[in-house]
Design a protein around this motif. Sequence first.
Motif: not given
Length: 321
Positions: A261-281
């Motif tokens: 899974l890579g950043p592709a949806e708007i909430y993954e591409m736009v935010g405080d740090v764009p283009n981050v998918v960061f799994p923790c659980a």
Amino acid sequence: MSTIPWQDRPENNNDVMWRYSENPIIDRYAIPTSNSIFNSAVVPFGDGFAGVFRCDNKAVQMNIFAGFSKNGIDWDINHEPIVMQSGNTEMIESAYKYDPRVVFIEDRYWITWCNGYNGPTIGIGYTFDFKEFFQCENAFLPFNRNGVLFPQKINGKYAMLSRPSDNGHTPFGDIWISYSPDMKYWGEHRLVMKPSPFEQSAWQCTKVGAGPIPILTEEGWLMIYHGVINTCNGFRYAMGSALLEVDSPDKVKYRTQPYLLGPAEIYEMVGDVPNVVFPCAALYDKEEDKLAVYYGAADTAVAIAFGKLSEVIQFTKDNSL
Ligand code: BMA
């Protein structure tokens, strides 16, 4: 056992993992003081779920907060951060706390996080009830991030993945494993995995770091991790998976060449740090063959992705570097 969140794969979707249709599940302003809530950890607890959430406040101070949910999707996050008492040592400094992971081992829930102690290192704590929390010795010297415990002892010792780093945004990063007899003293450090060669799998060519607690499967430990590429617009974080040998998890059997899974949806591409998918659980149900991965989206909100456990394992084997 609590029923884990789930949605079937959407029609016309051939991806090995797919997103929850109502993502993100936790909004950046979900508690009154928050600027952002992301990179957070959840576990089955009682007849539902508990979690430890990374909430940065509007001064952008990073701290961890407990939360509770009946269904794993709708969360009540405490408005006050976790207050630690001393655990297996005197109280040690914690200038900030971020990117928590949580795992139940033997009799309690262990929490690891990136702890500010003259630079980032791995903090360790535990709780029995998500009300009282106890802080232990840091696992390592600074600088280190992404401390992820295994859910059971390996060859009689606690085992933890981590990623030695620098004091800034770290343009490098390998995954290491370390062992401890007592959750206080850590050693026997071994390299697990390095970034991949650029020409083979560029999404993970700059750094890699462990994500959720590894899952024991018939094919080995399923380790979901983040991989990073440095682009002309900065780092881009995506999610991959590897299978590690059960008794020697420093040995990588398989590791995905394509990302899951890579950043592709708007909430993954736009935010405080764009283009981050960061799994923790991750929550999983082996009988139902279900996997739900919780990830931070663009350092702003919390989202979920689903997959069939068996398909993720098969994909990891079939598409290995
Ligand atoms: C890492 C950590 C994470 C963050 C990521 C992307 O170094 O700081 O908390 O999600 O960068 O900004």
